[in-house]
Design a protein around this motif. Sequence first.
Motif, PDB file in Angstrom:
ATOM      1  N   GLN A  37      15.216 -24.125  -0.813  1.00 22.38           N
ATOM      2  CA  GLN A  37      14.849 -25.140   0.207  1.00 22.38           C
ATOM      3  C   GLN A  37      13.144 -25.245   0.463  1.00 22.38           C
ATOM      4  O   GLN A  37      12.836 -26.163   0.469  1.00 22.38           O
ATOM      5  CB  GLN A  37      15.444 -24.869   1.629  1.00 22.38           C
ATOM      6  N   VAL A  38      12.753 -24.041   0.591  1.00 18.47           N
ATOM      7  CA  VAL A  38      11.389 -23.928   0.492  1.00 18.47           C
ATOM      8  C   VAL A  38      10.662 -24.525  -0.541  1.00 18.47           C
ATOM      9  O   VAL A  38       9.626 -25.110  -0.545  1.00 18.47           O
ATOM     10  CB  VAL A  38      10.533 -22.329   0.707  1.00 18.47           C
ATOM     11  N   ARG A  39      11.081 -24.044  -1.839  1.00 18.02           N
ATOM     12  CA  ARG A  39      10.607 -24.649  -3.116  1.00 18.02           C
ATOM     13  C   ARG A  39      10.719 -26.014  -3.377  1.00 18.02           C
ATOM     14  O   ARG A  39       9.967 -26.745  -3.872  1.00 18.02           O
ATOM     15  CB  ARG A  39      11.254 -23.944  -3.925  1.00 18.02           C
ATOM     16  N   LYS A  40      11.826 -26.539  -2.666  1.00 19.89           N
ATOM     17  CA  LYS A  40      11.932 -28.191  -2.725  1.00 19.89           C
ATOM     18  C   LYS A  40      11.054 -28.763  -1.765  1.00 19.89           C
ATOM     19  O   LYS A  40      10.577 -29.925  -2.143  1.00 19.89           O
ATOM     20  CB  LYS A  40      13.672 -28.450  -2.460  1.00 19.89           C
ATOM     21  N   GLU A  41      10.828 -28.334  -0.766  1.00 20.41           N
ATOM     22  CA  GLU A  41      10.010 -28.584   0.062  1.00 20.41           C
ATOM     23  C   GLU A  41       8.573 -28.831  -0.440  1.00 20.41           C
ATOM     24  O   GLU A  41       7.784 -30.051  -0.548  1.00 20.41           O
ATOM     25  CB  GLU A  41       9.695 -28.158   1.432  1.00 20.41           C
ATOM     26  N   GLN A  42       8.105 -27.755  -1.284  1.00 24.01           N
ATOM     27  CA  GLN A  42       6.915 -27.637  -1.800  1.00 24.01           C
ATOM     28  C   GLN A  42       6.849 -28.815  -2.800  1.00 24.01           C
ATOM     29  O   GLN A  42       5.664 -29.440  -2.950  1.00 24.01           O
ATOM     30  CB  GLN A  42       6.556 -26.160  -2.311  1.00 24.01           C
ATOM     31  N   GLN A  43       7.856 -28.951  -3.733  1.00 25.13           N
ATOM     32  CA  GLN A  43       7.655 -29.885  -4.685  1.00 25.13           C
ATOM     33  C   GLN A  43       7.806 -31.473  -4.362  1.00 25.13           C
ATOM     34  O   GLN A  43       7.018 -32.151  -4.915  1.00 25.13           O
ATOM     35  CB  GLN A  43       9.116 -29.860  -5.765  1.00 25.13           C
ATOM     36  N   SER A  44       8.175 -31.600  -3.142  1.00 24.08           N
ATOM     37  CA  SER A  44       8.170 -32.996  -2.509  1.00 24.08           C
ATOM     38  C   SER A  44       6.746 -33.276  -1.996  1.00 24.08           C
ATOM     39  O   SER A  44       6.474 -34.213  -1.783  1.00 24.08           O
ATOM     40  CB  SER A  44       9.404 -33.051  -1.517  1.00 24.08           C
ATOM     41  N   LYS A  45       6.090 -32.144  -2.008  1.00 24.58           N
ATOM     42  CA  LYS A  45       4.657 -32.444  -1.508  1.00 24.58           C
ATOM     43  C   LYS A  45       3.661 -32.617  -2.574  1.00 24.58           C
ATOM     44  O   LYS A  45       2.435 -33.001  -2.267  1.00 24.58           O
ATOM     45  CB  LYS A  45       4.143 -31.425  -0.455  1.00 24.58           C
ATOM     46  N   THR A  46       4.199 -32.333  -3.821  1.00 19.98           N
ATOM     47  CA  THR A  46       3.252 -32.265  -5.019  1.00 19.98           C
ATOM     48  C   THR A  46       3.667 -33.473  -5.837  1.00 19.98           C
ATOM     49  O   THR A  46       4.322 -34.191  -5.793  1.00 19.98           O
ATOM     50  CB  THR A  46       3.324 -31.117  -5.820  1.00 19.98           C
TER      51      THR A  46
END
Length: 143
Positions: A134-143
Motif C-alpha cells: 500500500q505504501v508503494r501504491k501511494e508513492q506511485q500515485s504521487k509520481t
Amino acid sequence: MNSEFTIAVHSLTLLAYKPEHMATSDMIAHNVCTHPARVRKVMALLRKQGYVGAKEGIGGGFILKCEPDQVTLGEIYQLTSLGSVKPGWCSGDIEQECMVACNMASVMEGIFMNAERQMIEYFNQWTILDVLIQVRKEQQSKT
C-alpha cells in the motif's frame, strides 16, 4: 489504541522495505517522526518476540527477522495494544441501587471486548507486506 502499535507497524514496514539493511533507532525514529527512546522500547518488544534482530555498537541496528507476508497487524496489535480499546474509566457503580448504574460497567466491558475482537479479526487480514504494498501504491500515485 496506543502509539506503540503504529510505531511497530511503521518500523516493521520500514525494515521490510530494505530487508538486507540494518536501521538504527535514530534512523527509524526520524522516519516515524518520534523520539528514538520510544522506538527502542517498541523494538525491544519486537525483538523479544523474534520479529527483529539487533546488533549493538558501531554498525549496529535492527534488522527484520520475520517474513513480512507472515506477520499480521492483528499479531502486532495484540503484542503492543491489547486491551487499549477499553477506556480506563467506565461509568456506573455496582454499589448503587440503580439498575443502570450497577450494571453499566460490565455491559460496557462486554461491548469493548467485542469491538476489540472484531478489530483484531480485521487487522488479521493485513500483513506487513500488505502495508508495504500500500505504501508503494501511494508513492506511485504521487509520481
